[in-house]
Design a protein around this motif. Sequence first.
Motif, mmCIF file in Angstrom:
data_model
loop_
_atom_site.group_PDB
_atom_site.id
_atom_site.type_symbol
_atom_site.label_atom_id
_atom_site.label_comp_id
_atom_site.label_asym_id
_atom_site.label_seq_id
_atom_site.Cartn_x
_atom_site.Cartn_y
_atom_site.Cartn_z
ATOM 1 N N GLY B 63 35.602 45.903 41.747
ATOM 2 C CA GLY B 63 36.265 46.771 42.970
ATOM 3 C C GLY B 63 36.823 46.158 43.811
ATOM 4 N N TYR B 64 36.761 44.755 43.795
ATOM 5 C CA TYR B 64 37.125 44.159 45.078
ATOM 6 C C TYR B 64 38.046 42.610 44.637
ATOM 7 C CZ TYR B 64 32.976 46.104 47.245
ATOM 8 O OH TYR B 64 32.262 46.691 47.544
ATOM 9 N N ASN B 65 38.940 42.404 45.420
ATOM 10 C CA ASN B 65 39.770 41.216 45.311
ATOM 11 C C ASN B 65 39.742 40.337 46.610
ATOM 12 O OD1 ASN B 65 40.912 41.274 42.532
ATOM 13 N ND2 ASN B 65 41.717 43.093 43.045
ATOM 14 N N VAL B 66 40.062 39.059 46.400
ATOM 15 C CA VAL B 66 40.152 38.383 47.648
ATOM 16 C C VAL B 66 41.233 37.153 47.625
ATOM 17 C CG1 VAL B 66 37.558 38.319 48.010
ATOM 18 C CG2 VAL B 66 38.746 36.723 46.530
ATOM 19 N N SER B 67 41.582 36.837 48.793
ATOM 20 C CA SER B 67 42.638 35.910 48.868
ATOM 21 C C SER B 67 42.077 34.979 50.043
ATOM 22 C CB SER B 67 44.075 36.675 49.420
ATOM 23 O OG SER B 67 44.597 37.318 48.366
ATOM 24 N N ARG B 68 42.219 33.533 49.553
ATOM 25 C CA ARG B 68 42.009 32.518 50.615
ATOM 26 C C ARG B 68 43.444 32.082 51.296
ATOM 27 N NH1 ARG B 68 38.099 28.655 51.749
ATOM 28 N NH2 ARG B 68 38.454 28.013 53.867
ATOM 29 N N LEU B 69 43.822 32.825 52.181
ATOM 30 C CA LEU B 69 45.220 32.513 52.442
ATOM 31 C C LEU B 69 45.712 31.097 53.011
ATOM 32 C CD1 LEU B 69 45.287 35.824 54.533
ATOM 33 C CD2 LEU B 69 46.249 35.486 52.312
ATOM 34 N N ASN B 70 44.551 30.606 53.658
ATOM 35 C CA ASN B 70 44.656 29.198 54.243
ATOM 36 C C ASN B 70 43.096 28.903 54.625
ATOM 37 O OD1 ASN B 70 44.000 30.224 56.924
ATOM 38 N ND2 ASN B 70 46.389 30.886 56.778
ATOM 39 N N LYS B 71 42.921 27.716 55.315
ATOM 40 C CA LYS B 71 41.667 27.178 55.574
ATOM 41 C C LYS B 71 41.196 28.206 56.253
ATOM 42 C CE LYS B 71 38.957 23.223 56.426
ATOM 43 N NZ LYS B 71 38.705 21.750 56.822
ATOM 44 N N ARG B 72 41.594 29.114 57.305
ATOM 45 C CA ARG B 72 41.012 29.777 58.405
ATOM 46 C C ARG B 72 40.805 31.114 57.891
ATOM 47 N NH1 ARG B 72 43.757 31.713 62.072
ATOM 48 N NH2 ARG B 72 42.100 31.959 63.551
ATOM 49 N N GLU B 73 41.562 31.710 56.835
ATOM 50 C CA GLU B 73 41.609 32.939 56.479
ATOM 51 C C GLU B 73 41.241 33.290 55.184
ATOM 52 O OE1 GLU B 73 45.789 33.192 58.064
ATOM 53 O OE2 GLU B 73 45.122 35.174 59.082
ATOM 54 N N PHE B 74 40.205 34.404 55.190
ATOM 55 C CA PHE B 74 39.856 34.879 53.816
ATOM 56 C C PHE B 74 39.673 36.262 53.819
ATOM 57 C CE2 PHE B 74 37.990 34.548 49.881
ATOM 58 C CZ PHE B 74 36.818 34.805 49.908
ATOM 59 N N SER B 75 40.542 37.202 53.014
ATOM 60 C CA SER B 75 40.670 38.497 53.126
ATOM 61 C C SER B 75 39.925 39.291 51.785
ATOM 62 C CB SER B 75 42.116 38.867 53.267
ATOM 63 O OG SER B 75 42.933 38.736 52.145
ATOM 64 N N LEU B 76 39.543 40.531 52.167
ATOM 65 C CA LEU B 76 38.859 41.045 50.994
ATOM 66 C C LEU B 76 39.764 42.616 50.950
ATOM 67 C CD1 LEU B 76 36.223 41.262 49.100
ATOM 68 C CD2 LEU B 76 35.299 42.744 51.230
ATOM 69 N N ARG B 77 40.093 42.687 49.764
ATOM 70 C CA ARG B 77 40.904 43.946 49.229
ATOM 71 C C ARG B 77 40.211 44.992 48.678
ATOM 72 N NH1 ARG B 77 45.629 46.183 50.394
ATOM 73 N NH2 ARG B 77 46.771 47.404 48.793
ATOM 74 N N LEU B 78 40.170 46.155 48.833
ATOM 75 C CA LEU B 78 39.577 47.182 48.093
ATOM 76 C C LEU B 78 40.867 47.984 47.545
ATOM 77 C CD1 LEU B 78 37.399 46.696 50.145
ATOM 78 C CD2 LEU B 78 36.559 49.010 49.635
ATOM 79 N N GLU B 79 41.247 47.908 46.068
ATOM 80 C CA GLU B 79 42.487 48.575 45.666
ATOM 81 C C GLU B 79 42.251 50.116 45.524
ATOM 82 O OE1 GLU B 79 45.118 47.288 45.256
ATOM 83 O OE2 GLU B 79 44.853 45.147 45.352
ATOM 84 N N SER B 80 41.176 50.206 45.158
ATOM 85 C CA SER B 80 40.981 52.064 45.005
ATOM 86 C C SER B 80 39.651 52.165 45.478
ATOM 87 C CB SER B 80 41.226 52.365 43.488
ATOM 88 O OG SER B 80 41.182 53.888 43.277
ATOM 89 N N ALA B 81 39.527 52.607 46.816
ATOM 90 C CA ALA B 81 38.295 52.696 47.324
ATOM 91 C C ALA B 81 37.437 54.052 46.703
ATOM 92 C CB ALA B 81 38.267 52.931 48.871
ATOM 93 N N ALA B 82 36.160 53.452 46.291
ATOM 94 C CA ALA B 82 35.079 54.544 45.811
ATOM 95 C C ALA B 82 33.927 54.658 46.818
ATOM 96 C CB ALA B 82 34.780 54.272 44.655
ATOM 97 N N PRO B 83 33.294 55.920 46.817
ATOM 98 C CA PRO B 83 32.103 56.201 47.949
ATOM 99 C C PRO B 83 31.175 55.364 47.666
ATOM 100 C CG PRO B 83 32.837 58.208 46.882
ATOM 101 C CD PRO B 83 33.676 57.114 46.232
ATOM 102 N N SER B 84 30.916 54.671 46.394
ATOM 103 C CA SER B 84 29.776 53.336 46.224
ATOM 104 C C SER B 84 30.034 52.298 47.080
ATOM 105 C CB SER B 84 29.625 53.258 44.967
ATOM 106 O OG SER B 84 30.973 52.663 44.314
ATOM 107 N N GLN B 85 31.263 52.165 47.420
ATOM 108 C CA GLN B 85 31.774 50.974 48.432
ATOM 109 C C GLN B 85 31.473 51.218 49.811
ATOM 110 O OE1 GLN B 85 35.723 50.398 46.444
ATOM 111 N NE2 GLN B 85 35.321 48.648 46.013
ATOM 112 N N THR B 86 30.957 52.259 50.443
ATOM 113 C CA THR B 86 30.442 52.635 51.643
ATOM 114 C C THR B 86 29.362 51.433 51.904
ATOM 115 O OG1 THR B 86 31.076 54.906 51.700
ATOM 116 C CG2 THR B 86 29.411 54.249 53.192
ATOM 117 N N SER B 87 29.699 50.795 52.958
ATOM 118 C CA SER B 87 28.813 49.734 53.312
ATOM 119 C C SER B 87 29.305 48.979 54.386
ATOM 120 C CB SER B 87 28.697 48.768 52.073
ATOM 121 O OG SER B 87 27.778 47.665 52.250
ATOM 122 N N VAL B 88 28.276 48.001 54.948
ATOM 123 C CA VAL B 88 28.728 47.048 56.092
ATOM 124 C C VAL B 88 29.140 45.711 55.391
ATOM 125 C CG1 VAL B 88 28.155 46.210 58.310
ATOM 126 C CG2 VAL B 88 27.424 48.324 57.599
#
Lengths: 112, 112
Positions: B63-88
């Motif tokens: 349910g997740y994808n990531v991108s390491r854009l450069n050395k500094r940045e790392f993003s987490l993407r939820l393409e189609s959010a589900a209630p089970s992804q409610t979290s911190v």
Amino acid sequence: SQKIEQNSEALNIQEGKTATLTCNYTNYSPAYLQWYRQDPGRGPVFLLLIRENEKEKRKERLKVTFDTTLKQSLFHITASQPADSATYLCALDMEYGNKLVFGAGTILRVKS
Amino acid sequence: NAGVTQTPKFQVLKTGQSMTLQCAQDMNHNSMYWYRQDPGMGLRLIYYSASEGTTDKGEVPNGYNVSRLNKREFSLRLESAAPSQTSVYFCASSEAGANVLTFGAGSRLTVL
């Protein structure tokens, strides 16, 4: 599968006493073990790291032991203070340090 | 001394919506991680990036994808959010091989 167990019940102690938290693990042989502190609404903060060939590590009022035979680590806070109240997490390395696996944490409450 | 910065701090989504959690570190660390934290379950690794240009699945990547854009940045993407992804969600970074993690302050996501 690997499993890490920390006391799910909160530990309540009186100020000035020594708090002892336990971390047990199964089906795993970590090269090192770490302890973190987490305050409500904040990210975990690193406290101590102990390697498999070390029996004990100290930092100010903190002491960690690591028994690879028992598969257990004990985390001690001596002369505890209300400011020590927090959740304490233990973590073990996987794959030569590329991943850390965390226990669910133990809540410590120090009462004055 | 910013350390690890995550945005946003809070987000509410409807089921099926997409979003990206952003993470940046200013410590010149090689490795970056995304964890989720749910009550009673501790921190679970979603994805990690051992170095710039590489990413690997952790314990709960579905349910997740990531991108390491450069050395500094790392993003987490939820393409189609589900209630089970409610979290911190917590982003963390470490020097290669040291594995002491520095965490961000967390992003609280609610999926309705």
